[in-house]
Design a protein around this motif. Structure first.
Motif, PDB file in Angstrom:
ATOM      1  N   GLN A 316       3.015   9.980   0.534  1.00  0.00           N
ATOM      2  CA  GLN A 316       2.776  10.879   0.951  1.00  0.00           C
ATOM      3  C   GLN A 316       1.984  11.086   2.813  1.00  0.00           C
ATOM      4  O   GLN A 316       2.182  11.898   3.016  1.00  0.00           O
ATOM      5  N   ARG A 317       2.080   9.418   2.907  1.00  0.00           N
ATOM      6  CA  ARG A 317       1.728   9.754   4.775  1.00  0.00           C
ATOM      7  C   ARG A 317       3.041   9.399   4.496  1.00  0.00           C
ATOM      8  O   ARG A 317       2.545   8.463   6.519  1.00  0.00           O
ATOM      9  N   ASN A 318       3.845   8.779   4.373  1.00  0.00           N
ATOM     10  CA  ASN A 318       5.367   7.900   4.911  1.00  0.00           C
ATOM     11  C   ASN A 318       4.543   7.336   5.882  1.00  0.00           C
ATOM     12  O   ASN A 318       5.607   6.888   6.916  1.00  0.00           O
ATOM     13  N   ILE A 319       4.549   6.485   5.529  1.00  0.00           N
ATOM     14  CA  ILE A 319       4.338   5.062   5.588  1.00  0.00           C
ATOM     15  C   ILE A 319       5.650   4.115   4.971  1.00  0.00           C
ATOM     16  O   ILE A 319       5.137   3.716   3.909  1.00  0.00           O
ATOM     17  N   SER A 320       5.601   3.013   6.301  1.00  0.00           N
ATOM     18  CA  SER A 320       6.582   1.750   5.238  1.00  0.00           C
ATOM     19  C   SER A 320       5.862   0.364   5.869  1.00  0.00           C
ATOM     20  O   SER A 320       4.856   0.603   5.642  1.00  0.00           O
ATOM     21  N   LEU A 321       5.919   0.529   3.230  1.00  0.00           N
ATOM     22  CA  LEU A 321       5.269  -0.734   3.502  1.00  0.00           C
ATOM     23  C   LEU A 321       5.759  -1.870   4.089  1.00  0.00           C
ATOM     24  O   LEU A 321       7.164  -1.999   3.925  1.00  0.00           O
ATOM     25  N   PRO A 322       4.700  -3.077   3.878  1.00  0.00           N
ATOM     26  CA  PRO A 322       5.645  -4.058   4.807  1.00  0.00           C
ATOM     27  C   PRO A 322       6.296  -5.091   3.906  1.00  0.00           C
ATOM     28  O   PRO A 322       7.455  -5.943   4.028  1.00  0.00           O
ATOM     29  N   TYR A 323       6.178  -4.527   2.456  1.00  0.00           N
ATOM     30  CA  TYR A 323       6.817  -5.532   1.272  1.00  0.00           C
ATOM     31  C   TYR A 323       7.087  -5.387   0.385  1.00  0.00           C
ATOM     32  O   TYR A 323       5.956  -4.072   0.063  1.00  0.00           O
ATOM     33  N   PRO A 324       7.747  -5.341  -0.897  1.00  0.00           N
ATOM     34  CA  PRO A 324       7.769  -4.858  -1.785  1.00  0.00           C
ATOM     35  C   PRO A 324       6.136  -5.110  -2.644  1.00  0.00           C
ATOM     36  O   PRO A 324       6.355  -6.733  -2.813  1.00  0.00           O
ATOM     37  N   SER A 326       4.011  -5.983  -5.387  1.00  0.00           N
ATOM     38  CA  SER A 326       3.840  -7.302  -7.184  1.00  0.00           C
ATOM     39  C   SER A 326       2.967  -7.269  -7.507  1.00  0.00           C
ATOM     40  O   SER A 326       1.724  -7.836  -6.702  1.00  0.00           O
ATOM     41  N   THR A 327       1.957  -7.625  -9.434  1.00  0.00           N
ATOM     42  CA  THR A 327       0.854  -7.670  -9.359  1.00  0.00           C
ATOM     43  C   THR A 327       1.011  -9.380  -8.971  1.00  0.00           C
ATOM     44  O   THR A 327       0.605 -10.120  -8.762  1.00  0.00           O
ATOM     45  N   PHE A 328       1.793 -10.090  -9.862  1.00  0.00           N
ATOM     46  CA  PHE A 328       1.665 -11.588  -9.435  1.00  0.00           C
ATOM     47  C   PHE A 328       2.311 -12.156  -7.958  1.00  0.00           C
ATOM     48  O   PHE A 328       1.218 -12.946  -7.256  1.00  0.00           O
ATOM     49  N   ARG A 329       2.748 -11.928  -7.124  1.00  0.00           N
ATOM     50  CA  ARG A 329       2.620 -11.627  -5.404  1.00  0.00           C
ATOM     51  C   ARG A 329       1.353 -11.508  -5.472  1.00  0.00           C
ATOM     52  O   ARG A 329       0.832 -12.331  -4.426  1.00  0.00           O
ATOM     53  N   HIS A 330       0.767 -10.357  -5.819  1.00  0.00           N
ATOM     54  CA  HIS A 330      -0.789 -10.193  -5.254  1.00  0.00           C
ATOM     55  C   HIS A 330      -1.407 -11.236  -5.785  1.00  0.00           C
ATOM     56  O   HIS A 330      -2.278 -11.978  -5.117  1.00  0.00           O
ATOM     57  N   PHE A 331      -1.173 -11.671  -7.029  1.00  0.00           N
ATOM     58  CA  PHE A 331      -2.140 -12.872  -7.101  1.00  0.00           C
ATOM     59  C   PHE A 331      -1.423 -14.038  -6.813  1.00  0.00           C
ATOM     60  O   PHE A 331      -2.631 -15.047  -6.474  1.00  0.00           O
ATOM     61  N   MET A 332      -1.045 -14.792  -6.283  1.00  0.00           N
ATOM     62  CA  MET A 332      -0.158 -15.735  -5.795  1.00  0.00           C
ATOM     63  C   MET A 332      -0.522 -15.900  -4.326  1.00  0.00           C
ATOM     64  O   MET A 332      -0.963 -16.503  -4.153  1.00  0.00           O
ATOM     65  N   ARG A 333      -0.861 -14.389  -3.482  1.00  0.00           N
ATOM     66  CA  ARG A 333      -1.452 -14.541  -2.233  1.00  0.00           C
ATOM     67  C   ARG A 333      -2.769 -14.433  -1.762  1.00  0.00           C
ATOM     68  O   ARG A 333      -3.129 -15.496  -1.303  1.00  0.00           O
ATOM     69  N   PHE A 334      -3.689 -14.426  -3.543  1.00  0.00           N
ATOM     70  CA  PHE A 334      -5.005 -15.097  -3.460  1.00  0.00           C
ATOM     71  C   PHE A 334      -4.994 -16.532  -3.637  1.00  0.00           C
ATOM     72  O   PHE A 334      -5.698 -17.189  -3.296  1.00  0.00           O
TER      73      PHE A 334
END
Length: 571
Positions: A316-324, A326-334
């Motif tokens: 909606q805000r035309n913002i580029s996200l820093p990476y794809p 993923s829920t698994f990568r979300h858990f891995m980052r934690f």
């Protein structure tokens, strides 16, 4: 219907070449007035003679000698069979090496009497005599047992000070061939768990006497233990549906859900990191996070909802996200953030050396000599406030937390690094006592960090929805606590925002001045409070879009407490 047999316990002691120690062990057990079965596991002539002498002068002791050494497990199983033949219902195992705190025998038996269908085990409390290699090895076994049972309920599977319920043990021994050596203690506990026999644990002091005799063979026994864990892991796989059904899934609001971590988990990760290094930790992280990702349905769904919300707002805000995303990568980052914490607590900056964005803001606060209130969040590494200590070691940072686990968490931090510059202050609610304590810290020039993005469980349990204020966050009103902002105004101290997020594989610390001081005028208190919370929510949103995987609120952040009926458990 058959009535259960009356509680009838005995003592069992497996003995292999511990002759010189047995007289002292038996003398310590004499006051408990319990029959004792000693199994001589093929000891040498000196121990055999000593045991025979003790049997002649100790009427409450019976002695059985195995023709050849079978190992600790073999001796214990022989003793369990003998105890059942003599009509006992429970057997309290004591090792012959004098490591156990035998004054805890009455407490162990009382627990067994109260819970006759459970295995009662000691949960060791060690002193400095414990060999570090043995201690770290236990942590690794704890990890595998948690995987093999899909449960954290087994707190220690290697302590030999335990009360066995004989009926389920004999049923298991008739069906399965169990390990005969040091692998026995863990294997029988795990297989009893699979069979439906739960374990209960009592803290007990364990010492390693300087002249003690250990039969642990570092090569042979570790290989057998590794093979045992391989068998148990493979045996766990077809049992996954059954084990998952045993997990209680009580619907509740996020604020009364305990975080899925504990003291042993932190210590396990520390042991792996210290002994095997970063690469081994990273390798271990994948099966651990995979387990949490597969079994944490609520957290996984919350992660998926969060990432979808981020995608929608970014589009909606035309913002580029820093990476794809993923829920698994979300858990891995934690999980990776836990490694960052461990490295930071140990003073290892090779992994955690942060990029301090706009350092002049921190430096100006330090130069003023005034105490500062930091408004942090559960976005990224909350403990990044340790980075302030790198600028000036005289700065003490106090983190205010609303959790019953804070005391244990602080204990581990002190074990890792007694010179830690972050002190955790545990409180159950905001009140005058809290304000007075923090005012003293600030007056002394110390800094205080408090999160502004979570309401406390007690507020929801008591229905204190008036202490919550709503602010627009990623396109929808979300509940924020009033307490941190009211406290900031009462303390009249400079207020700084801090966010620690991972960018380009480096931790970036963002500091922003928020207010000096935060003022909530009496006549316009509510609008001023709303403006402060809106400002905080806007900055939290900004940094969330810079690092979406750093969002560590694994629950429905937009769930309204008012939607939870007061007469039932919140969902």
């Amino acid at each position: 219907m058959m009535q259960p047999a009356p509680f009838s316990p005995c003592l069992i002691i497996p003995c292999y070449n511990h002759g010189p120690m047995m007289a002292g062990v038996l003398e310590s057990l004499r006051p408990f007035d319990l029959p004792c079965i000693v199994v001589d596991d093929g000891s040498d002539a000196q121990t055999a003679d000593e045991l025979q002498r003790l049997a002649c002068i100790t009427p409450w002791m019976s002695l059985t000698r195995l023709p050849a050494n079978q190992g600790k497990g073999g001796a214990v199983m022989a003793a369990l069979r003998l105890a059942a033949e003599k009509g006992f219902t429970h057997a309290l195992q004591v090792d012959a090496d004098g490591q156990h705190q035998l004054s805890d025998v009455p407490a162990m038996l009382a627990e067994a009497r109260s819970y006759p269908d459970c295995l009662i085990s000691g949960q060791p409390v060690y002193d400095d005599s414990v060999p570090k290699s043995r201690l770290y090895g236990r942590y690794i076994t704890h990890f595998w047992v948690w995987i093999e049972t899909l449960s954290f309920s087994v707190k220690d599977s290697m302590c030999g000070f335990r009360v066995y319920p004989l009926r389920p043990c004999l049923q298991l021994m008739e069906k399965k061939t169990l390990g005969l050596r040091m692998d026995f203690d863990t294997e029988i506990m795990v297989r009893l768990y699979w069979q439906g026999t739960r374990s209960r644990f009592l803290p007990t002091r364990v010492t390693y006497p300087e002249d003690g005799l250990s039969h642990f063979d570092a090569v042979k026994d570790n290989l057998q233990i590794s093979w045992m864990h391989t068998r148990l892991f493979l045996g766990m796989l077809p049992r996954i549906p059954y084990l998952l059904r045993q997990r209680k899934d009580r619907p509740e609001h996020w604020s009364v859900t305990q975080e899925r971590k504990g003291l042993w988990g932190i210590r396990l990760m520390l042991a792996v990191y210290r002994t095997l290094g970063y690469k081994a930790f990273r390798l271990l992280l994948y099966p651990v996070i995979t387990y949490f990702w597969l079994t944490g349905r609520k957290q996984r769904n919350a992660s998926a909802d969060w990432l979808e919300r981020v995608r929608t707002i970014a589009a909606q805000r035309n913002i580029s996200l820093p990476y794809p995303l993923s829920t698994f990568r979300h858990f891995m980052r934690f999980g990776e953030s836990m490694l960052s914490k461990l490295a930071s607590w140990q003073g290892d900056r090779t992994l955690t050396d942060p990029v301090l964005v706009n350092p002049e803001i921190c430096e100006s606060h330090i130069a003023s000599g005034r105490g500062t209130l930091i408004l942090a969040s559960h976005l990224g590494d909350i403990e990044s406030c340790r980075a302030i200590g790198a600028l000036n070691y005289r700065i003490t940072v106090n983190a205010l937390v609303f959790t019953e686990h804070a005391e244990r968490f602080n204990q581990v931090m002190k074990e890792i690094n007694p010179q830690a510059v972050v002190n955790l202050i545990q409180v159950s609610q905001m009140g005058p006592e809290t304000a007075i304590l923090l005012q003293e810290k600030l007056d002394a020039g110390e800094w205080v960090a408090i999160v502004g993005d979570r309401t406390s469980a007690s507020q929801h349990q008591r229905g204190e929805h008036s202490r919550i204020i709503y602010s627009e966050f990623l396109g929808q009103p979300a509940a924020f606590p009033q307490g941190p902002f009211i406290l900031a105004a009462a303390l009249r101290a400079p207020v700084m925002l801090m966010f620690g997020i991972m960018q380009q594989q480096r931790l970036h610390i963002y500091c922003e001045s928020f207010a000096d001081p935060l003022i909530l005028p009496r006549g316009k208190r509510l609008p001023a409070l709303q403006a402060a919370v809106d400002h905080y929510a806007a900055r939290l949103e900004h940094y969330s879009l810079l690092a979406p995987h750093d969002w560590f609120n694994f629950y429905d952040f937009w769930q309204h407490p008012a939607d939870v009926a007061p007469d039932r458990k919140p969902d």
